[in-house]
Scaffold this motif. Structure first.
Motif, PDB file in Angstrom:
ATOM      1  N   GLN A  39       2.903   6.209   5.049  1.00 52.94           N
ATOM      2  CA  GLN A  39       2.467   4.838   4.836  1.00 52.94           C
ATOM      3  C   GLN A  39       1.032   4.834   4.357  1.00 52.94           C
ATOM      4  OE1 GLN A  39       3.027   2.223   8.199  1.00 52.94           O
ATOM      5  NE2 GLN A  39       2.965   0.411   6.885  1.00 52.94           N
ATOM      6  N   PRO A  41      -2.358   2.638   2.950  1.00 49.81           N
ATOM      7  CA  PRO A  41      -2.943   1.337   3.301  1.00 49.81           C
ATOM      8  C   PRO A  41      -2.381   0.215   2.439  1.00 49.81           C
ATOM      9  CG  PRO A  41      -4.636   3.018   3.200  1.00 49.81           C
ATOM     10  CD  PRO A  41      -3.380   3.654   2.687  1.00 49.81           C
ATOM     11  N   GLY A  42      -1.936  -0.851   3.086  1.00 48.89           N
ATOM     12  CA  GLY A  42      -1.428  -2.014   2.375  1.00 48.89           C
ATOM     13  C   GLY A  42      -0.024  -1.855   1.820  1.00 48.89           C
ATOM     14  N   LYS A  43       0.614  -0.738   2.136  1.00 50.07           N
ATOM     15  CA  LYS A  43       1.958  -0.506   1.612  1.00 50.07           C
ATOM     16  C   LYS A  43       2.950  -0.322   2.758  1.00 50.07           C
ATOM     17  CE  LYS A  43       0.595   1.540  -2.799  1.00 50.07           C
ATOM     18  NZ  LYS A  43       0.814   2.681  -3.740  1.00 50.07           N
ATOM     19  N   LYS A  44       4.209  -0.457   2.422  1.00 50.85           N
ATOM     20  CA  LYS A  44       5.263  -0.259   3.407  1.00 50.85           C
ATOM     21  C   LYS A  44       5.463   1.237   3.656  1.00 50.85           C
ATOM     22  CE  LYS A  44       7.910  -4.417   2.252  1.00 50.85           C
ATOM     23  NZ  LYS A  44       9.231  -4.934   1.798  1.00 50.85           N
TER      24      LYS A  44
END
Length: 124
Positions: A39, A41-44
């Motif tokens: 994962q 940052p800011g992503k699934k």
């Protein structure tokens, strides 16, 4: 219950290599499917690689094929992720997962147990 502890993360330059380890305790995971997810940052959270217990078949997301290798040592209750030719887009927290009845190896929901994650940072 199964406890998973990842190690081996760190900072590496583009093109470098790292080997992640995931040590399992609490129950032997020889009959568990093991997977790696990541994962950024800011992503699934996304699937990276998995290995079946039955025959050792492996699965990879397209973006890591040819660069990453998943393997397992059942005697040590440990799964590894060898990562070569690392790219900045591989930067993420990497999580180890285990599942006793996995039928969709790429799906996070299929895994029952998760580690706390280890940070991998690839500098450009």
């Amino acid at each position: 219950q199964v406890q998973l502890v990842e190690s081996g993360g760190g900072l590496v330059q583009t093109g470098g290599s790292l080997r992640l380890s995931c040590a399992a305790s609490g129950r032997t995971t020889g009959r568990y499917a093991m997977g790696w997810f990541r994962q950024a940052p800011g992503k699934k959270r996304e699937f990276v690689a998995a290995i079946r217990w039955r025959d050792g078949s492996t699965y990879y997301v397209d973006s890591v094929k040819g660069r990453f290798t998943i393997s397992r040592d059942n005697a040590k209750n440990t799964v590894y992720l060898q990562m070569n030719s690392l790219k900045p887009e591989d930067t993420a927290v990497y999580y180890c997962a285990a599942g006793s009845n996995v039928n969709v190896y790429t799906a996070a929901y299929a895994y029952e147990y998760w580690g706390q994650g280890t940070q991998v940072t690839v500098s450009s």
